[in-house]
Design a protein around this motif. Structure first.
Motif: not given
Lengths: 170, 281
Positions: B25, B44-45, B154-157, B170-172, B174-175
């Motif tokens: 990301q 991150r996102g 949107g989802p971000h870390d 972390c909201s994601r 895929d990280t």
């Protein structure tokens, strides 16, 4: 492959930024365009531009994408070799950093141009340059996102591993 | 032929073998110097390099500056400075200062007195000094506000580091986990351990960076048993307070730590020995 190249060019920028970090607090900064090796391009240059933006921390409000979005060498990017960043004017004078890469990893970084004009400069170089070299190698090899340690003050930040990580992601 | 054919497992699904693939990301860091400390936020996102994120980060730094103005012990005009000089009664201070004072009392209770915000001042009399708790409290709060704000994009870390104390979330999905290195107190650009973190905080107390600035409220002296104490837990405010307490307790820290729920600790003793402690399940 591109990721690796951008990755270590970011580190070149990081090292240059580390040197130029304090300049944004005091004296004005400008970017000098030094001679560069073939492997060097916009990444390191834009990184040093970042340090001219002023503010309390260099580049904290800078142009998005400046450090990590530089283009990589378009042809035959190798994961080994030496790469030299552009020179950056710092409070202590011009600084230019060269990294040695083997197998996609920084194995060595050194300041090839650094202030050496007076005893104070030599004192700074004696501790700052080796510390930054090791910080860059350590941060990359362990892929750390943040450091937890006894409280880092603003004065100590320039030499800290955290600053190497921060600067690589500005 | 059997009646019960094994059902096709998840492995039969093409391109999905039980784990969400890691996606690289966009990421961006912001750094400012606040309270004499470098404070950095890493995001991150998808919108990490966009203007909304930069604006949210700037707001976070502004909120931390406001906290600094209220709680600084070296800015003469701050509320805490006025309380310390006796010009302002704690009961008449702002709601935030009173909240922090209450949290300080709570911290003393939780740490069996190893943490105290009433330390001897220059004249020897105890003066209100919430500095040891304010940073963790303020950064935890700023982190939560930043996360909530970023959710709109949107989802971000998010990871926030303040002078060596770290809080991350972390909201994601895929990280990769955030990786937090614990500094070697004897060689500060080396790490002794790396902690993978999706959500939570890592705080370290030690003498390496600022000299011996942590004192035992009971004796008024610096403790010398440990080089550093690192606490890993759900919230920075308590990880930070507990790290201070463990450092103060020194040799007595392991006994106290084993009763502490939801936290793990990494202690470096005076000879450089590293031990990991966590409460018994």
């Amino acid at each position: 492959m591109r990721r690796i190249v951008v990755g270590f060019m970011s580190t070149v920028s990081a090292l240059v930024l580390l040197f130029s970090y304090h300049t944004s607090l005091g004296a004005s900064t400008s970017t000098a365009n030094g001679d560069t090796d073939a492997g060097t391009d916009a990444t390191a240059g834009s990184g040093t531009d970042e340090s001219t933006s002023g503010g309390t921390a260099s580049g904290s409000r800078g142009d998005p994408g400046s450090t990590s979005s530089g283009s990589s060498p378009s042809s035959g990017a190798s994961t080994s070799g030496t790469f030299t960043g552009e020179a950056a004017d710092t409070r202590w004078g011009p600084v230019q950093v060269r990294v040695t890469v083997a197998g996609g990893r920084i194995t060595k970084s050194e300041a090839v141009v650094y202030p050496d004009g007076n005893p104070r400069d030599q004192q700074i170089n004696a501790y700052a340059v080796p510390a930054l070299n090791e910080a860059a190698v350590e941060a990359q090899s362990s892929q750390i996102d943040a450091l937890s340690g006894a409280t880092v003050t603003s004065d100590g930040y320039i030499q800290s591993l955290q600053s190497a990580i921060d600067q690589a992601n500005l | 032929m059997t009646l019960l054919e094994p059902a096709p497992g998840p492995a039969a699904l093409p391109g999905f073998e039980g784990a969400v693939p890691i996606v690289r990301q966009p990421r961006r860091a912001f750094v400012e110097q606040i309270m004499g400390l470098p404070v950095s936020a890493h995001i991150r996102g998808p919108q990490a390099r966009g203007p909304e994120v930069a604006e949210a980060a700037a707001e976070m730094f502004a909120s931390l500056r406001a906290v600094e103005a209220m709680f600084s012990t070296w800015k003469p005009g701050s509320q805490v400075s006025r309380v310390r000089r006796g010009e302002l009664c704690l009961a008449d201070a702002s709601a935030q200062v009173r909240l922090v004072a209450d949290l300080c009392v709570d911290a003393g209770r939780r740490t069996r007195g190893a943490f105290s915000a009433w330390l001897p001042g220059l004249d020897g009399a105890p003066a209100f000094d919430p500095t040891g708790l304010v940073k963790g409290w303020a950064v935890q709060r700023a982190f939560e506000t930043l996360r909530a704000r970023l959710a709109a994009s949107g989802p971000h870390d998010v990871l926030v580091s303040a002078g060596g104390d770290v809080v991350a979330g972390c909201s994601r999905v895929d990280t990769p986990d955030w990786r937090i290195g614990i500094e070697d107190p004897r060689d500060r650009i080396r790490t002794i351990l790396t902690v993978p973190l999706r959500s939570g905080a890592v705080a370290t107390s030690g003498t390496a960076a600022r000299g011996e600035h942590i004192v035992d409220p009971a004796t008024g002296a610096a403790s010398g048993d440990l080089l550093s104490a690192t606490l890993i837990g759900p919230e920075l405010i308590w990880a930070d307070v507990y790290a201070t307490a463990a450092f103060v307790l020194g040799d007595r820290a392991p006994g106290w730590l084993c009763g502490l729920e939801d936290h793990a600790a990494v202690l470096v003793d005076r000879d450089g020995g590293v031990t990991v402690h966590r409460s018994s399940p």
